[in-house]
Design an enzyme around this catalytic site. Structure first.
Site, short mmCIF file in Angstrom:
data_model
loop_
_atom_site.label_atom_id
_atom_site.label_comp_id
_atom_site.label_asym_id
_atom_site.label_seq_id
_atom_site.Cartn_x
_atom_site.Cartn_y
_atom_site.Cartn_z
N GLU A 32 -23.81 94.89 -1.31
CA GLU A 32 -23.35 94.22 -2.42
C GLU A 32 -21.74 94.17 -2.77
OE1 GLU A 32 -24.12 92.45 -5.28
OE2 GLU A 32 -25.78 91.86 -4.13
N GLY A 33 -21.22 95.15 -2.16
CA GLY A 33 -19.68 95.19 -2.41
C GLY A 33 -18.91 94.14 -1.73
N HIS A 34 -19.55 93.82 -0.42
CA HIS A 34 -18.70 92.63 0.17
C HIS A 34 -19.44 91.29 -0.36
CE1 HIS A 34 -19.53 95.32 3.56
NE2 HIS A 34 -18.15 95.27 3.78
N ARG A 184 -21.21 102.85 5.71
CA ARG A 184 -21.48 104.13 6.20
C ARG A 184 -22.47 104.83 5.42
NH1 ARG A 184 -15.69 104.31 7.91
NH2 ARG A 184 -15.77 103.98 10.27
#
Ligand code: PAF
Length: 273
Positions: A32-34, A184
């Site tokens: 979701e960050g990307h 990660r």
């Protein structure tokens, strides 16, 4: 969505489009960050390019280069659903020669914090970001605030090398319990994931202390370390936005950063206060 693997083919394709390009560089294992970076890029530009390249020069010997999560099919699907126009998937041979000019990270800012535990890491990051920006030639490039030191160094490089791209910082995306999204996180077992929450909890405590006007950097760091105690902490720092040491938090001008090992996984997080 167009998929291109050759740097020069991408360069030619984009220059023929004559459109404003927003660029999101990644190493894959998209989350979701990307997607949030992609959304921001779509909002601001006519065309969005995402690159997926696990850059060997930013990994130190013994790090997780060979086991860095690879989710090719899922990543392609995420890009396509998110409305990416061009997905760039170069290979190592096309990105690097055997003997070549490279960039050196700044000797001070590039070798503190993550640069102290991973000396040389940021030289690799800046080198590949420079290559990618030269290939894509975007109007804007989008970087997550979670990697605050990377964002700071890329912004500095663009300014000091008089490059014309605008670097756009994008807020960190978190799970509902506070854990910052990271590729990660996939390495974490259920109990490690629970331990990892100590990182965002320590940042939450820092933000509460600062809101209550407790601005002494050493005091805040001490309290944060109490929460982080069972983890192997690489650093807890509170710096100004130029990444310089401060004694007292300067509100709206500081950043609180943590890096810790959770099992064998290195996690970092920060808040901008
Ligand atoms: O943040 C990352 O994923 C990488 O460091 C980047 C910016 C794509 C360079 O390899």
């Amino acid at each position: 969505m167009k998929i291109i693997t050759k740097p020069l083919e991408l360069k030619e394709y984009l220059s023929a489009q004559c459109k404003t390009v927003g660029f999101v560089p990644t190493m894959g294992a998209l989350h979701e960050g990307h997607v949030s970076l992609i959304r921001n890029a779509k909002k601001d530009n006519e065309l969005v390019v995402v690159s997926i390249f696990v850059n060997p020069t930013q990994f130190l010997k013994g790090e997780d280069l060979d086991k860095y999560p690879s989710r090719h099919e899922a990543d392609t699907k995420i890009c396509s659903i998110s409305g990416v126009d061009v997905l760039f998937l170069p290979n190592r041979e096309d990105m690097y020669g055997s003997d070549e000019a490279t960039l050196q990270a700044p000797k001070v800012r590039g070798y503190v914090l993550e640069g102290a535990t991973r000396p040389g890491h940021f030289s690799g990051v800046l080198t590949v970001v420079m290559k990618l920006l030269n290939i894509v030639n975007p109007s804007k490039a989008y970087f997550g605030k979670k990697d605050a030191q990377q964002l700071n160094l890329v912004t500095l490089m663009v300014k000091q090398l008089f490059m014309s791209v605008e670097i756009v910082p994008v807020n960190t995306v978190r799970e509902s319990d506070g854990l910052a999204l990271s590729s990660r996180n996939m390495y974490l077992s259920a109990s490690e994931r629970k331990d990892a929450l100590k990182i965002s909890k320590s940042l939450h405590l820092a933000s509460r202390m600062i809101m209550e006007n407790s601005l002494n950097v050493e005091e805040i760091k001490l309290k944060m370390r109490e929460i982080l105690a069972p983890l192997e902490v690489s650093y807890v720092e509170i710096l100004n936005r130029d990444f310089e040491v401060i004694q007292k938090v300067e509100i709206a001008k500081s950043v609180v950063l943590v890096e810790a090992m959770v099992g064998n996984t290195r996690l970092l997080d920060n808040i901008w206060v």
